[in-house]
Design an enzyme around this catalytic site. Sequence first.
Site, mmCIF file in Angstrom:
data_model
loop_
_atom_site.group_PDB
_atom_site.id
_atom_site.type_symbol
_atom_site.label_atom_id
_atom_site.label_comp_id
_atom_site.label_asym_id
_atom_site.label_seq_id
_atom_site.Cartn_x
_atom_site.Cartn_y
_atom_site.Cartn_z
ATOM 1 N N SER A 1 0.868 -1.148 0.088
ATOM 2 C CA SER A 1 -0.021 -0.158 -0.156
ATOM 3 C C SER A 1 0.852 1.257 -0.070
ATOM 4 O O SER A 1 2.072 1.246 0.421
ATOM 5 C CB SER A 1 -0.982 0.038 1.360
ATOM 6 O OG SER A 1 -1.669 1.154 1.430
ATOM 7 N N TYR B 1 -1.811 -1.174 10.140
ATOM 8 C CA TYR B 1 -2.021 -1.416 8.482
ATOM 9 C C TYR B 1 -0.622 -0.822 7.888
ATOM 10 O O TYR B 1 0.108 -1.353 7.301
ATOM 11 C CB TYR B 1 -3.195 -0.724 8.093
ATOM 12 C CG TYR B 1 -3.271 -0.790 6.497
ATOM 13 C CD1 TYR B 1 -3.764 -2.151 6.134
ATOM 14 C CD2 TYR B 1 -3.043 0.251 5.730
ATOM 15 C CE1 TYR B 1 -4.020 -2.186 4.599
ATOM 16 C CE2 TYR B 1 -3.383 0.144 4.337
ATOM 17 C CZ TYR B 1 -3.635 -1.316 3.848
ATOM 18 O OH TYR B 1 -3.872 -1.241 2.655
ATOM 19 N N LYS C 1 2.204 -3.367 6.270
ATOM 20 C CA LYS C 1 2.247 -2.999 4.660
ATOM 21 C C LYS C 1 3.739 -2.467 4.448
ATOM 22 O O LYS C 1 4.481 -2.990 3.387
ATOM 23 C CB LYS C 1 1.356 -1.942 4.140
ATOM 24 C CG LYS C 1 0.113 -2.458 4.135
ATOM 25 C CD LYS C 1 -0.108 -3.636 3.512
ATOM 26 C CE LYS C 1 -1.473 -4.315 3.238
ATOM 27 N NZ LYS C 1 -1.732 -5.447 2.436
#
Length: 258
Positions: free
Chosen positions: A147, A162, A166
């Site tokens: 991401s 997150y 990532k």
Amino acid sequence: MTGRFDLSGQRAFVTGGSRGLGREMALAFAEAGADVAIAARDPGALDATADEIRALGRQAWTFPADLGSPEAVETLCAQVIEAIGAPRILVNNVGGRRINVATEALALDTWREMIDLNLTATYICSRRFGAAMIEAGKGGRILNLASINAFAAGRGIGGRHYETAKAAVVQFTRTLAVDWARHGITANAICPGIFATEPNRKWQESNPEMIAGMLEHVPMGRMGDPREIGTLAVYLASADAGFMTGASLVIDGGYTCL
């Protein structure tokens, strides 16, 4: 150019392949001639996507599984290898923020669950299928979905597991590229910005100000179309991408340029 990206005779496995970006990559592989196995939690959504793959004249296999559970991922890998052998293309797509909780309020158990979903599943699938690719001796392609949040923190949203996971996926991808190049296996990370996936459409409904604020920082002025990921995935899976490995390809409408 179509012939250069021909995936006929190859088999791909896509985690989180029933919806969103995973579905689009699975369909793009099928359009390019590959047979495709997909895994996700929802059997109904898996069956629907598998029907679309078969409508393109390709074989499809479905594997319902909770990829947030390391034990379930280990079982899944064994099932896929038993059913289709070593796929030449692996896409570690499953993941997501799922929660909007500030770090100071985030429970340790929740942190671990989300790290397992966004990072550990990628590690397990890469280890198991990478070993199978090495044993088969025919090379392979590994695509890990990271991401832009691997490089920049999301604005106005919690759930920093997150960004952390990532970022780790990007570096893990680089290590795979170095370690497995001698086996003819490439590993690359795709780093999407905001795309019009089902979760993001739901965020747009429940948090329109947040999505609007993000789009203000996208020079293209829109969310990405999930189909735009499919074309990139086919290139990375093709023979023409044989010298590209360890790369992190950002596809975000220019968001990270600002």
